[in-house]
Design an enzyme around this catalytic site. Structure first.
Site, PDB file in Angstrom:
ATOM      1  N   GLU A   2       1.248 -11.099  -1.372  1.00 31.22           N
ATOM      2  CA  GLU A   2       0.597 -10.128  -2.250  1.00 31.22           C
ATOM      3  C   GLU A   2      -0.161  -9.133  -1.375  1.00 31.22           C
ATOM      4  O   GLU A   2      -0.621  -9.478  -0.280  1.00 31.22           O
ATOM      5  CB  GLU A   2      -0.391 -10.806  -3.209  1.00 31.22           C
ATOM      6  CG  GLU A   2       0.230 -11.833  -4.144  1.00 31.22           C
ATOM      7  CD  GLU A   2       0.942 -11.220  -5.329  1.00 31.22           C
ATOM      8  OE1 GLU A   2       0.902  -9.979  -5.469  1.00 31.22           O
ATOM      9  OE2 GLU A   2       1.548 -11.969  -6.116  1.00 31.22           O
ATOM     10  N   CYS A   3      -0.315  -7.909  -1.878  1.00 26.78           N
ATOM     11  CA  CYS A   3      -1.056  -6.911  -1.099  1.00 26.78           C
ATOM     12  C   CYS A   3      -2.564  -7.089  -1.201  1.00 26.78           C
ATOM     13  O   CYS A   3      -3.312  -6.542  -0.405  1.00 26.78           O
ATOM     14  CB  CYS A   3      -0.674  -5.489  -1.544  1.00 26.78           C
ATOM     15  SG  CYS A   3      -1.209  -5.064  -3.217  1.00 26.78           S
ATOM     16  N   GLY A   4      -2.996  -7.854  -2.192  1.00 26.99           N
ATOM     17  CA  GLY A   4      -4.425  -8.086  -2.363  1.00 26.99           C
ATOM     18  C   GLY A   4      -4.944  -7.642  -3.707  1.00 26.99           C
ATOM     19  O   GLY A   4      -6.025  -8.067  -4.149  1.00 26.99           O
TER      20      GLY A   4
END
Length: 244
Positions: free
Chosen positions: A239-241
């Site tokens: 996930e990118c965050g």
């Protein structure tokens, strides 16, 4: 009584998310979004990377439901999108007459300016910082400026193991509701919907990119790989965050 954003937030905070998740577990995305439009008339926002799943949601909102107050669509301009993605954003905005809200890093407008401020290929040296600068902070700023009560994502449970148990309705760390109307859908269903409604989509999807992010850190996916395997390949990230 006329509802203000403040009174609307109180109403939303009293929703029973467990009950909603049970009620809508097998519902079509249009049913979920119709309920949201009716019950969250202000502060309802879509976040979109303009992948096919995001555009399915946009099509339902703007072509089918057509709420009196168009749902704002937040797009994060990281400065590193593929040209095809930016062209798609332009076309979709024109076709659907989107209430598009673009957010980016303040005071930086080009890749050259970004590199000068933060170093060359920051995604290779500090991918967490890269995502914080290009996605997480701009998104949180956008959600705050739009006085967001609930925001929509295009995530599906079958996209990755980390999303396998994702609910349709959940609460984020700022006590806003996050709505995942495609949670119980599959990639096949999204593409069937796109074909049925003759939707536009990113041509990169036809070139081995089932999930499209930033150009320097998105690669084609081989047969048999997870559809998000081409995102941040080799970093171990899933996930990118934004959704952690």
């Amino acid at each position: 009584m006329v509802q203000t954003p403040e009174t609307q937030k109180v109403a939303v905070s009293q929703l029973n998310l467990d009950e909603l998740n049970q009620r809508f577990e097998n519902a079509h995305p249009s049913e979920i979004l119709a309920w949201c439009v009716e019950n969250i008339p202000t502060g309802f926002v879509q976040t979109s990377a303009f992948n096919v799943d995001d555009l399915v949601i946009t099509d339902i909102l703007y072509r089918e439901l057509k709420p009196a107050n168009p749902v704002p669509v937040i797009f994060l301009d990281t400065l590193y999108h593929f040209p095809q993605t930016l062209e798609l954003v332009k076309k979709a905005t024109e076709i659907y007459h989107l209430d598009l809200r673009t957010y980016k890093i303040p005071d930086i407008n080009t890749r050259e300016e970004f590199a000068a401020a933060h170093g060359e290929a920051l995604w290779d040296t500090d991918i967490l910082k890269f995502h914080e600068l290009t996605k997480i902070e701009p998104l949180q700023r956008g959600l705050a400026e739009l006085e967001t009560v609930a925001w929509i994502t295009g995530r599906r449970r079958d996209q990755a193991p980390t999303r396998a148990t994702m609910p349709i309705f959940e609460e984020d760390k700022e006590n806003r509701i996050k709505v995942n109307p495609l949670a119980n859908w599959t990639r096949k269903l999204s593409w069937a919907y796109a074909a049925e409604h003759k939707m536009i989509y990113n041509p990169l999807h036809d070139q081995g990119y089932p999930s499209i992010g930033d150009e320097p850190i998105t690669t084609p996916v081989a047969e048999g790989e997870d559809e998000r395997a081409g995102r941040w390949r080799g970093t171990g990230k899933t996930e990118c965050g934004i959704h952690i």
